[in-house]
Structures are given as C-alpha cells and as structure tokens.
Motif scaffolding. Structure first.
Motif, PDB file in Angstrom:
ATOM      1  N   ASP A 274       0.813  -1.219   0.000  1.00  0.00           N
ATOM      2  CA  ASP A 274       0.000   0.000   0.000  1.00  0.00           C
ATOM      3  C   ASP A 274       0.845   1.266   0.000  1.00  0.00           C
ATOM      4  N   ASP A 275       1.960   1.222   0.714  1.00  0.00           N
ATOM      5  CA  ASP A 275       2.914   2.337   0.763  1.00  0.00           C
ATOM      6  C   ASP A 275       4.313   1.762   0.661  1.00  0.00           C
ATOM      7  N   LEU A 276       5.198   2.498   0.002  1.00  0.00           N
ATOM      8  CA  LEU A 276       6.583   2.039  -0.061  1.00  0.00           C
ATOM      9  C   LEU A 276       7.143   1.917   1.347  1.00  0.00           C
ATOM     10  N   THR A 277       7.863   0.836   1.593  1.00  0.00           N
ATOM     11  CA  THR A 277       8.478   0.641   2.901  1.00  0.00           C
ATOM     12  C   THR A 277       9.745   1.483   3.004  1.00  0.00           C
TER      13      THR A 277
ATOM     14  N   LEU B 218      16.353   2.011  -0.982  1.00  0.00           N
ATOM     15  CA  LEU B 218      16.878   1.468  -2.236  1.00  0.00           C
ATOM     16  C   LEU B 218      16.802   2.512  -3.349  1.00  0.00           C
ATOM     17  N   ILE B 219      15.637   3.118  -3.518  1.00  0.00           N
ATOM     18  CA  ILE B 219      15.462   4.100  -4.589  1.00  0.00           C
ATOM     19  C   ILE B 219      16.365   5.316  -4.363  1.00  0.00           C
TER      20      ILE B 219
ATOM     21  N   ARG C 122       0.591   1.569  -8.429  1.00  0.00           N
ATOM     22  CA  ARG C 122       2.003   1.509  -8.014  1.00  0.00           C
ATOM     23  C   ARG C 122       2.812   2.613  -8.681  1.00  0.00           C
ATOM     24  N   TYR C 123       2.488   2.923  -9.946  1.00  0.00           N
ATOM     25  CA  TYR C 123       3.147   4.028 -10.644  1.00  0.00           C
ATOM     26  C   TYR C 123       2.954   5.326  -9.863  1.00  0.00           C
ATOM     27  N   GLN C 124       1.720   5.618  -9.494  1.00  0.00           N
ATOM     28  CA  GLN C 124       1.412   6.850  -8.765  1.00  0.00           C
ATOM     29  C   GLN C 124       2.110   6.879  -7.401  1.00  0.00           C
ATOM     30  N   MET C 125       2.159   5.741  -6.724  1.00  0.00           N
ATOM     31  CA  MET C 125       2.794   5.667  -5.415  1.00  0.00           C
ATOM     32  C   MET C 125       4.282   6.038  -5.513  1.00  0.00           C
TER      33      MET C 125
END
Length: 84
Positions: A20-23, A29-30, A62-65
């Motif tokens: 639901d949200d990036l951890t 990592l990003i 996922r793109y929008q997140m």
C-alpha cells in the motif's frame, strides 16, 4: 561515417512494489540508486491476470505511489512472463 553514441549513467531497479505504501527499505533502495546515477529507471512487473491476493495493486496505482515520492524517476511497465 562514424556515429558518436552518448553514454548515460542510468540506474535500473526492477521491482513489483505490491504494498500500500513504499516501505523504508524501498525508499532507501530508490534513494541509494538515484544518488549514484544521473537518471533512474524503475521497471514495475505487471501480472497479466486481474488483481489477486499476491498481486493486489495494478500498475497505475504503483506508478502513482512511486511517482509521488520520486517525481524525477522514469517508471516503466514490464509484463510478467511464464518463464525466465
């Protein structure tokens, strides 16, 4: 005639990000890749079947997140295949 090719410093991440949200680990990592490269491309795996327990989020979600937190990152889809 010799063609001069430009070279780019591009970091690539291949991921699913089915959360639901990036951890914090995803964000780390990003950020690590974007800090080391001029451009970053994130390739998101896309399952061919409708959303399921293992793949609850579609590509657009996922793109929008990712785009919300990392607007300068290039995000592309990659269809899943049955065999590597």
């Amino acid at each position: 005639m010799e063609m001069k090719l430009e070279s780019y410093d591009i970091g690539v991440i291949v991921a699913r990000f089915q959360v639901d949200d990036l951890t914090a680990s995803h964000v780390d990592l990003i950020e690590s890749v974007t800090s080391r490269h001029d451009k970053t491309v994130i390739v998101l795996g896309v399952h061919p079947l409708p959303n399921s327990f293992n793949n609850p989020l579609d590509y657009e979600c996922r793109y929008q997140m990712v785009q919300t937190l990392f607007p300068d990152v290039i995000i592309l889809p990659l269809k899943d295949v049955r065999d590597d």
